[in-house]
Write an enzyme that holds these catalytic residues in place. Sequence first.
Site, PDB file in Angstrom:
ATOM      1  N   CYS A 116      -2.404   9.216   2.268  1.00  0.00           N
ATOM      2  CA  CYS A 116      -1.999   8.729   0.949  1.00  0.00           C
ATOM      3  C   CYS A 116      -3.081   8.990  -0.092  1.00  0.00           C
ATOM      4  CB  CYS A 116      -1.695   7.247   1.039  1.00  0.00           C
ATOM      5  SG  CYS A 116      -3.061   6.336   1.741  1.00  0.00           S
TER       6      CYS A 116
ATOM      7  N   GLU B 174       0.892  -1.175   0.000  1.00  0.00           N
ATOM      8  CA  GLU B 174       0.000   0.000   0.000  1.00  0.00           C
ATOM      9  C   GLU B 174       0.917   1.208   0.000  1.00  0.00           C
ATOM     10  OE1 GLU B 174      -3.244   0.025  -0.146  1.00  0.00           O
ATOM     11  OE2 GLU B 174      -3.710  -2.073   0.213  1.00  0.00           O
TER      12      GLU B 174
HETATM   13  N1  NAD Z   1      -1.404   3.224   0.148  1.00  0.00           N
HETATM   14  C1  NAD Z   1      -1.673   3.374   1.424  1.00  0.00           C
HETATM   15  O1  NAD Z   1      -2.595   2.751   1.968  1.00  0.00           O
HETATM   16  C2  NAD Z   1      -0.859   4.325   2.277  1.00  0.00           C
HETATM   17  C3  NAD Z   1      -1.327   4.635   3.551  1.00  0.00           C
HETATM   18  C4  NAD Z   1      -0.587   5.513   4.341  1.00  0.00           C
HETATM   19  C5  NAD Z   1       0.590   6.065   3.860  1.00  0.00           C
HETATM   20  N2  NAD Z   1       1.035   5.743   2.642  1.00  0.00           N
HETATM   21  C6  NAD Z   1       2.263   6.356   2.131  1.00  0.00           C
HETATM   22  O2  NAD Z   1       3.265   6.378   3.160  1.00  0.00           O
HETATM   23  C7  NAD Z   1       4.129   7.486   2.955  1.00  0.00           C
HETATM   24  C8  NAD Z   1       4.268   8.264   4.241  1.00  0.00           C
HETATM   25  O3  NAD Z   1       4.692   7.476   5.279  1.00  0.00           O
HETATM   26  P1  NAD Z   1       6.255   7.377   5.713  1.00  0.00           P
HETATM   27  O4  NAD Z   1       6.957   8.626   5.358  1.00  0.00           O
HETATM   28  O5  NAD Z   1       6.308   6.924   7.112  1.00  0.00           O
HETATM   29  O6  NAD Z   1       6.737   6.221   4.755  1.00  0.00           O
HETATM   30  P2  NAD Z   1       8.041   5.345   4.851  1.00  0.00           P
HETATM   31  O7  NAD Z   1       8.001   4.453   3.671  1.00  0.00           O
HETATM   32  O8  NAD Z   1       9.264   6.160   5.052  1.00  0.00           O
HETATM   33  O9  NAD Z   1       7.870   4.508   6.199  1.00  0.00           O
HETATM   34  C9  NAD Z   1       6.794   3.638   6.440  1.00  0.00           C
HETATM   35  C10 NAD Z   1       7.211   2.578   7.439  1.00  0.00           C
HETATM   36  O10 NAD Z   1       8.286   1.847   6.882  1.00  0.00           O
HETATM   37  C11 NAD Z   1       9.363   1.800   7.785  1.00  0.00           C
HETATM   38  N3  NAD Z   1      10.601   1.736   7.008  1.00  0.00           N
HETATM   39  C12 NAD Z   1      11.294   2.743   6.439  1.00  0.00           C
HETATM   40  N4  NAD Z   1      12.383   2.249   5.815  1.00  0.00           N
HETATM   41  C13 NAD Z   1      12.345   0.909   5.984  1.00  0.00           C
HETATM   42  C14 NAD Z   1      13.183  -0.171   5.570  1.00  0.00           C
HETATM   43  N5  NAD Z   1      14.284   0.024   4.829  1.00  0.00           N
HETATM   44  N6  NAD Z   1      12.836  -1.410   5.935  1.00  0.00           N
HETATM   45  C15 NAD Z   1      11.731  -1.636   6.670  1.00  0.00           C
HETATM   46  N7  NAD Z   1      10.911  -0.668   7.093  1.00  0.00           N
HETATM   47  C16 NAD Z   1      11.218   0.588   6.742  1.00  0.00           C
HETATM   48  C17 NAD Z   1       9.212   3.014   8.658  1.00  0.00           C
HETATM   49  O11 NAD Z   1       9.826   2.813   9.896  1.00  0.00           O
HETATM   50  C18 NAD Z   1       7.723   3.106   8.778  1.00  0.00           C
HETATM   51  O12 NAD Z   1       7.313   2.262   9.803  1.00  0.00           O
HETATM   52  C19 NAD Z   1       3.474   8.303   1.864  1.00  0.00           C
HETATM   53  O13 NAD Z   1       4.122   8.061   0.649  1.00  0.00           O
HETATM   54  C20 NAD Z   1       2.048   7.787   1.826  1.00  0.00           C
HETATM   55  O14 NAD Z   1       1.387   7.980   0.606  1.00  0.00           O
HETATM   56  C21 NAD Z   1       0.350   4.889   1.839  1.00  0.00           C
HETATM   57  O1  SSN Z   2      -2.990   7.415   4.459  1.00  0.00           O
HETATM   58  C1  SSN Z   2      -3.578   6.489   4.001  1.00  0.00           C
HETATM   59  C2  SSN Z   2      -4.776   5.840   4.573  1.00  0.00           C
HETATM   60  C3  SSN Z   2      -5.880   6.800   4.690  1.00  0.00           C
HETATM   61  C4  SSN Z   2      -7.212   6.151   4.827  1.00  0.00           C
HETATM   62  O2  SSN Z   2      -7.348   4.943   5.029  1.00  0.00           O
HETATM   63  O3  SSN Z   2      -8.168   6.895   4.714  1.00  0.00           O
END
Ligand code: NAD
Ligand code: SSN
Length: 532
Positions: free
Chosen positions: A331, A296
């Site tokens: 997101c 995701e």
């Molecule tokens: N598609 C979805 O459902 C969804 C939902 C929420 C957020 N997001 C996305 O998440 C991003 C924002 O969140 P963020 O900045 O925390 O993202 P991120 O990818 O930096 O981190 C997310 C998680 O991954 C972990 N992480 C980071 N590097 C890692 C590695 N090398 N190995 C294992 N784990 C690792 C972090 O500790 C954190 O727990 C945005 O791009 C947003 O769009 C997507």
């Molecule tokens: O940030 C992503 C998840 C947001 C949502 O589930 O509405």
Amino acid sequence: MDRIIRPVTRQLLRPRPRYPFAIPRTAHSQRLYSMKHSAPQLKDQSLFIEKSYINGEWVDAKSGETFEVYDPATGKLIGTCPELDTSDVETAIQAASEAFPKFRTTLGRERARMLRRWYDLMMENADDLAKLITWENGKPLADARGEVNYAASFFEWFSEEAPRTYGDTIPASVPGNRVMTIKQPVGVCGLITPWNFPAAMITRKIGPALAAGCTVVAKSPQETPFTANAIAELAHRAGIPKGVVNFVTSSKNTPAVGELITTHPEVRKVSFTGSTNVGRILGKQSASTIKKVSWELGGNAPFIVFDDVEDLDAAVTGAINSKFRSSGQTCVCANRIYVQDGVYKEFAERFAQKVKDFKLGGGFEDGITHGPVIHERAVNKAHDHVQDAISKGAEIVIGGQRATALGPNFYHPTVLTGMSKDMLLASEETFGPVAGLFPFKTEKEVVDLANHAEVGLAGYFFSGNVRRIFRVAEALEVGMVGVNTGLISDVASPFGGVKQSGFGREGSKYGIDEFMTIKSITFGGMSQPLQE
Ligand SMILES: NC(=O)c1ccc[n+]([C@@H]2O[C@H](COP(=O)([O-])OP(=O)(O)OC[C@H]3O[C@@H](n4cnc5c(N)ncnc54)[C@H](O)[C@@H]3O)[C@@H](O)[C@H]2O)c1
Ligand SMILES: O=CCCC(=O)O
């Protein structure tokens, strides 16, 4: 808001809320918690836990190392959590692995009851969970309360799915054969989630995993581990058997921990929510042991307002909801707002007027509509997008500056007009409170612009023309479309993306399948005549 911990003695004397059966309590909840930090006043202060939860116990890192967690609104230290390393997380994986053979054989109905108890406990403790979310994530308390309801809904929903994991009977194409399928839990699952929904991103994965009969190791985000820990404590009180859920914490060790989870042969499934860049790394690592995976990942949602919109105010409200929810840090937030020429000026005026009414501040303050972003890097990214747009001809209608007087993590909600496709905001997820309004002329032009993105998570549009509604909804290259609404999140609706936003679906009737495998069973020699 009084943010001082109550005297410990009063806490211990206070009657605890009781669930209608004996609640197993961890050693943690008996101990006196640290007085070294200021904290919101929780009804049940034992939900604030500076440990990791492995095999039914609250533990420290074997190394004794910890990392610090800060309040994004005040910059004050909230507390510390164990900096687990790979040997600690190996213990968690072993615990999940040992718990799996028994847990997989529990009846769906039993797992349903466990999830239902966990749901009930989340609702009973909703105020405390919301305070923890606001404290470590920064979102206003009312939004945090909404997140708790949303998060808990995944336990409720999947408690209802757990007893209904039906297989099929299939007419065979080989004479004399009969074919049936059963669905089975995939095994130990590694779950990695982000800080923007400290509760909901975790429950959206654990709910279906447990419903399916899997056991889990959940790596909580380093920015928001305390909400996750409170949810883990409620799992304990709900009677989830030891080893079935494990919550691990790490900050600087995260890449090593992530590599262990994604390459460990005992982990059969990885479900990750976060950025596309980290998703790519985890994807490569998971390939080494051919895991079942769900990604995701990031979005860059188009939000389109056509001239034939029936209710322009509803479109303005939809865009405000979609763009500024969690200060732009979801997101599925609108990132590119495309408005057709005929309504552009009017839409921009009404939209900016609503943004002027926002009240920025700490999430615990009364009347606040929007809080800080998670850290200074997020402020800098928002500001870079604004500066880049201005340098290429955009105009600031409101905002466009850091709100330094409130603290380093605050950015004024911003509206930009005169946006064009060469600007950074058109191609990159801002993940902050900046709304860029792009003018457009035709349906074909705007759908091409909307689809000109490497990612495809959510897309929205407002139109009153039913033929256009079907044409555009079908043409948008995204996993989720909002038609005449800016809010699409609902446990009942499948959540997930296409293109580099990942794959897999969470929530809904499909969510549980991500944690199950289909086994076919073929019976031969089944076409004998009836016995005389
Ligand atoms: N598609 C979805 O459902 C969804 C939902 C929420 C957020 N997001 C996305 O998440 C991003 C924002 O969140 P963020 O900045 O925390 O993202 P991120 O990818 O930096 O981190 C997310 C998680 O991954 C972990 N992480 C980071 N590097 C890692 C590695 N090398 N190995 C294992 N784990 C690792 C972090 O500790 C954190 O727990 C945005 O791009 C947003 O769009 C997507
Ligand atoms: O940030 C992503 C998840 C947001 C949502 O589930 O509405």
